[in-house]
Design a protein around this motif. Structure first.
Motif, short mmCIF file in Angstrom:
data_model
loop_
_atom_site.label_atom_id
_atom_site.label_comp_id
_atom_site.label_asym_id
_atom_site.label_seq_id
_atom_site.Cartn_x
_atom_site.Cartn_y
_atom_site.Cartn_z
N ASN A 168 45.58 17.67 -14.73
CA ASN A 168 46.62 17.43 -15.73
C ASN A 168 46.77 15.96 -16.16
O ASN A 168 47.72 15.62 -16.86
N VAL A 189 63.55 20.63 -18.28
CA VAL A 189 62.19 20.26 -17.88
C VAL A 189 61.25 20.31 -19.08
O VAL A 189 60.40 19.43 -19.28
N LYS A 190 61.42 21.31 -19.94
CA LYS A 190 60.59 21.43 -21.15
C LYS A 190 60.85 20.24 -22.08
O LYS A 190 59.91 19.67 -22.65
N THR A 200 56.48 16.35 -14.59
CA THR A 200 55.52 16.17 -15.70
C THR A 200 54.59 17.37 -15.86
O THR A 200 53.80 17.41 -16.79
N GLY A 201 54.64 18.33 -14.93
CA GLY A 201 53.81 19.52 -15.05
C GLY A 201 52.45 19.39 -14.40
O GLY A 201 51.54 20.17 -14.68
N ALA A 224 55.87 17.36 -10.39
CA ALA A 224 56.42 18.64 -10.87
C ALA A 224 57.11 18.46 -12.22
O ALA A 224 56.97 19.28 -13.13
N SER A 283 64.96 25.21 -17.19
CA SER A 283 63.78 25.37 -18.06
C SER A 283 63.89 24.50 -19.31
O SER A 283 62.93 23.85 -19.71
N LYS A 309 51.94 23.21 -10.23
CA LYS A 309 52.47 24.47 -10.74
C LYS A 309 53.98 24.59 -10.52
O LYS A 309 54.49 24.20 -9.47
N ASP A 310 54.65 25.17 -11.51
CA ASP A 310 56.10 25.27 -11.46
C ASP A 310 56.61 26.07 -10.26
O ASP A 310 57.71 25.84 -9.78
N ASN A 322 46.49 23.00 -20.23
CA ASN A 322 47.59 22.26 -19.63
C ASN A 322 47.90 22.74 -18.23
O ASN A 322 48.73 22.19 -17.55
N LYS A 323 47.23 23.81 -17.81
CA LYS A 323 47.49 24.30 -16.45
C LYS A 323 46.69 23.45 -15.47
O LYS A 323 45.54 23.12 -15.72
N ARG A 354 59.03 17.22 -20.70
CA ARG A 354 57.57 17.32 -20.88
C ARG A 354 57.16 17.22 -22.34
O ARG A 354 56.10 16.69 -22.65
#
Length: 290
Positions: free
Chosen positions: A138, A267-268, A200-201, A198, A264, A204-205, A158-159, A271
């Protein structure tokens, strides 16, 4: 703040390919002239792999701070100065930009200028410099590789951990790159590092409880970016502690008692850059031992 079992969950997530990747890096060092260490400009320290620093040893290093368009520009400048003061050549880029290839190639030539000159004196002309790019999942490695190769060669996602396998890529006549898988360290020394990754992603969530990630994020933005927080959430009372903010904002946004919806959303927003450009690592917090 974090209970031990959360960390166990993270540690168990690291599959066998992490140690395989580590072996690959060790084996491939002899094929490259220098190592490119790719980090997320928002996490210049937390997105590094301490284990890799040991493996790379004395090999010349180019530090690339990627996603610079998402990071706090003042903090980026401070980090660049810090790394340069440690004798590490540093480049801050947004790998999606067209100018990336020239910037990386120029930095590579500058880093290796002495070696090129020494070889020239011995009558050896170094045509192509070879490097490998190492970085945690990432950090934007696939995007950078695609840009450097001038075509879509890497699987971009993005994963965390999408890139698999490795390959040599010719970017231009001056530079060849050995791809290596993204590598995360086997254990987190510091709970804050896990929370930053976590937020910034980068991990994994499911691995960390989103309430703790949100509390960490709110407290950090309250300390460092209160204006951005207030602009995004007009009704937020920054005098309150993070848990109170969460309860009140969940109500105000009409989510009733569904706190997960606020986690959610927050955090979104972080990001997606809706809270502006930010950096979660601070030069002033660097321990003398780091």
């Amino acid at each position: 703040m974090l209970k031990g079992f959360h960390f166990m969950a993270i540690i168990q997530w690291f599959p066998g390919h992490m140690s395989k990747a580590r072996r690959q890096v060790q084996e491939n060092l002899k094929f490259v002239d220098f190592v490119t260490v790719l980090v997320d400009a928002r996490l210049p320290l937390s997105s590094q792999n301490p284990m890799l620093t040991k493996i790379v040893g004395d090999k010349p290093k180019l530090m690339i701070l990627n996603k610079v368009d998402l990071a706090d520009p003042v903090a980026t400048k401070e980090w660049q100065e810090y790394f340069e003061s440690q004798g590490i050549k540093t480049l801050a880029i947004n790998s999606k930009e067209q100018s990336t290839v020239k910037k990386v190639t120029d930095a590579a030539k500058s880093l290796m200028a002495d070696k090129i000159a020494r070889q020239k004196e011995r009558g050896i002309q170094i045509e192509t410099l070879r490097t490998m790019i190492i970085g945690i999942p990432n950090a934007g490695k696939s995007t950078l590789m695609n840009r450097l190769a001038g075509k879509k060669i890497a699987v971009v996602g993005n994963k965390p951990g999408v890139t698999k396998g490795q390959q040599w890529l010719k970017t231009n006549k001056d530079l060849e790159i050995l791809d290596t898988p993204g590598i995360l360290w086997p254990k987190f020394e510091d709970e804050d590092v896990a929370l930053k990754l976590a937020l910034t992603g980068a991990i994994k969530d499911q691995l960390l409880p989103m309430d703790e990630v949100t509390i960490f994020g709110l407290e950090y933005f309250k300390s460092h970016y209160p204006k951005e927080l207030q602009e995004r959430y007009k009704q937020m009372n920054l005098e309150q502690e993070a848990p109170e903010i969460i309860m009140e904002m969940t109500q105000r946004l009409g989510f009733r008692d569904d706190y997960d919806r606020f986690y959610s959303l927050f955090v979104k927003d972080v990001r997606d850059g809706r809270l502006g450009r930010y950096t979660l690592d601070r030069v002033g917090e660097v321990d003398a031992n780091d």
